[in-house]
Scaffold this active site. Sequence first.
Site, PDB file in Angstrom:
ATOM      1  N   PHE A 210     107.582 -36.245  37.633  1.00 26.53           N
ATOM      2  CA  PHE A 210     108.078 -37.462  36.988  1.00 26.53           C
ATOM      3  C   PHE A 210     109.417 -37.163  36.323  1.00 26.53           C
ATOM      4  O   PHE A 210     109.565 -36.151  35.621  1.00 26.53           O
ATOM      5  CB  PHE A 210     107.076 -37.986  35.960  1.00 26.53           C
ATOM      6  CG  PHE A 210     107.385 -39.382  35.524  1.00 26.53           C
ATOM      7  CD1 PHE A 210     107.160 -40.457  36.375  1.00 26.53           C
ATOM      8  CD2 PHE A 210     107.928 -39.634  34.275  1.00 26.53           C
ATOM      9  CE1 PHE A 210     107.466 -41.753  35.985  1.00 26.53           C
ATOM     10  CE2 PHE A 210     108.232 -40.930  33.881  1.00 26.53           C
ATOM     11  CZ  PHE A 210     107.997 -41.987  34.733  1.00 26.53           C
TER      12      PHE A 210
ATOM     13  N   ASP B 180     101.223 -31.470  32.422  1.00 26.41           N
ATOM     14  CA  ASP B 180     101.317 -32.878  32.054  1.00 26.41           C
ATOM     15  C   ASP B 180     100.084 -33.572  32.653  1.00 26.41           C
ATOM     16  O   ASP B 180      99.888 -33.560  33.872  1.00 26.41           O
ATOM     17  CB  ASP B 180     102.602 -33.480  32.607  1.00 26.41           C
ATOM     18  CG  ASP B 180     102.819 -34.936  32.194  1.00 26.41           C
ATOM     19  OD1 ASP B 180     101.829 -35.615  31.851  1.00 26.41           O
ATOM     20  OD2 ASP B 180     103.974 -35.403  32.241  1.00 26.41           O
TER      21      ASP B 180
ATOM     22  N   TYR C 287      98.600 -44.655  27.564  1.00 27.70           N
ATOM     23  CA  TYR C 287      98.555 -46.046  28.013  1.00 27.70           C
ATOM     24  C   TYR C 287      98.145 -46.217  29.466  1.00 27.70           C
ATOM     25  O   TYR C 287      98.062 -47.335  29.957  1.00 27.70           O
ATOM     26  CB  TYR C 287      99.890 -46.749  27.763  1.00 27.70           C
ATOM     27  CG  TYR C 287     101.123 -46.105  28.337  1.00 27.70           C
ATOM     28  CD1 TYR C 287     101.445 -46.243  29.676  1.00 27.70           C
ATOM     29  CD2 TYR C 287     101.971 -45.372  27.526  1.00 27.70           C
ATOM     30  CE1 TYR C 287     102.575 -45.662  30.199  1.00 27.70           C
ATOM     31  CE2 TYR C 287     103.114 -44.780  28.033  1.00 27.70           C
ATOM     32  CZ  TYR C 287     103.414 -44.931  29.376  1.00 27.70           C
ATOM     33  OH  TYR C 287     104.552 -44.345  29.891  1.00 27.70           O
ATOM     34  N   LYS C 288      97.875 -45.133  30.172  1.00 28.66           N
ATOM     35  CA  LYS C 288      97.434 -45.251  31.559  1.00 28.66           C
ATOM     36  C   LYS C 288      95.900 -45.295  31.586  1.00 28.66           C
ATOM     37  O   LYS C 288      95.298 -46.287  31.195  1.00 28.66           O
ATOM     38  CB  LYS C 288      98.007 -44.104  32.386  1.00 28.66           C
ATOM     39  CG  LYS C 288      99.532 -44.038  32.404  1.00 28.66           C
ATOM     40  CD  LYS C 288     100.040 -42.909  33.267  1.00 28.66           C
ATOM     41  CE  LYS C 288     101.526 -42.683  33.102  1.00 28.66           C
ATOM     42  NZ  LYS C 288     102.358 -43.819  33.528  1.00 28.66           N
TER      43      LYS C 288
ATOM     44  N   ARG D 250     102.030 -47.955  45.750  1.00 27.13           N
ATOM     45  CA  ARG D 250     101.118 -47.118  44.966  1.00 27.13           C
ATOM     46  C   ARG D 250      99.983 -47.952  44.369  1.00 27.13           C
ATOM     47  O   ARG D 250     100.217 -48.986  43.763  1.00 27.13           O
ATOM     48  CB  ARG D 250     101.917 -46.428  43.855  1.00 27.13           C
ATOM     49  CG  ARG D 250     101.235 -45.232  43.228  1.00 27.13           C
ATOM     50  CD  ARG D 250     102.169 -44.533  42.259  1.00 27.13           C
ATOM     51  NE  ARG D 250     102.491 -45.377  41.120  1.00 27.13           N
ATOM     52  CZ  ARG D 250     102.761 -44.913  39.900  1.00 27.13           C
ATOM     53  NH1 ARG D 250     102.740 -43.627  39.664  1.00 27.13           N
ATOM     54  NH2 ARG D 250     103.052 -45.736  38.917  1.00 27.13           N
TER      55      ARG D 250
END
Length: 432
Positions: A129, A199, A224-225, A391
Amino acid sequence: MITRQDCEVRDQEDPLFELRHQFDLPPGINYLDGNSLGVLPRATAARVQEVIAREWGMDLIKSWNTAGWIDLPRKVGNKIARLVGAGPDELVTADSTSVNLYKVLHAAAQISKADAPGRRVIVSERSNFPTDLYIAESVARQHGFTLKLVDTVDEIPAALNAELAILMLTEVNYRTGYRHDMKALTAASHAAGALVIWDLAHSAGALPVDLKGADADFAVGCGYKYLNGGPGAPAFVWSHPRHAERFWQPLSGWMGHAAPFQFTPDYRPAAGITRYQCGTPAILALSALECGVDTLLAAEPMGGMDALRKKSVALTEAFIALAEARCGEQGVRLSSPRDANQRGSQVCLSLAAPLHEAGYAVVKALIARGVIGDYRAGDPQRLDEFPHILRFGFTPLYTRFVDVWDAIEHLHQVLQTEEWREPRFNQQDAVT
């Protein structure tokens, strides 16, 4: 081929199905984007309103003590620790993933310079990322290190050499869903004399994680995922106890002080992971995050993360099978690992030529039909290796098997009718 009736039966037999009722799911929406933003838990609005109306509105500043606000970063951190294989009081919620990554990269660089001063390389994936790479580039410059990016997973073993100081990886790659073998790579890195930072943005709350069992050095993750903490929710940071007190973290704010309310002019770092806090915690956001984490802990009597992982694999396997059966002739290709052991809780699809540039419009057309996924742009110069990605994330707490079937049926129709060619679907939004 799997039928919709088959999916309905699987939902009826699913022991985790009742957990879906923990969430406010908008009617008519088939949500397959929990890997970007989790769904709102039903408990969150009432809890945040309680914090606003009573704890803040009535009790005001007293609530730092009476409502336990001051302890929330560690309280929520201890709940997350149960999901990622960390021990009590080893993980704390604070700041953002990017900020926490800066903290642990800085600490790891200091440790490496003290223990192995000849090592000056940080290794990561080119497809990691971007924020992780930007932070790593910054830390590398500050410490006189070099950031080296590998193009493929197969290149990582050769990078575990005498120059390596830190291996920094996202356990589940955000683009492809590829899942690294945390335990094996950590062991190999340690054998080479290097530290490892993980991560967990796309793995915490999605699959079993065992930081202590893997003997990892540092970890950060997103709230928040899959943790369902809400947009911009606080992130988390973990340090193995053997490292936690070796060096200051670089953002030596007052909440990381050993005695913040003595208000001394000099900094004394707190013991353990508490020193990785910085400024005043965001109480409203932490309260929402706690509700999100509680939705995952509700699965513990049913087998916890192992049970959620089993369902995740079943959902993604069904999605892949249906996508290839219904949409393979229309140019849909699998861009995630086929082996479930190497795949997180998402499936990435791409489109073969001549449709390889149509991915963004296809996703927008699906969203207009109520099927929410997202799009990640590839490398225009290397589309064979890094294609444009459609995705889809699968959150076992609320994703149903019928959602999988319906999503592929809509994808088939969008491609068959060429609905994606409509001008409204080809206008670029700010957020994809």
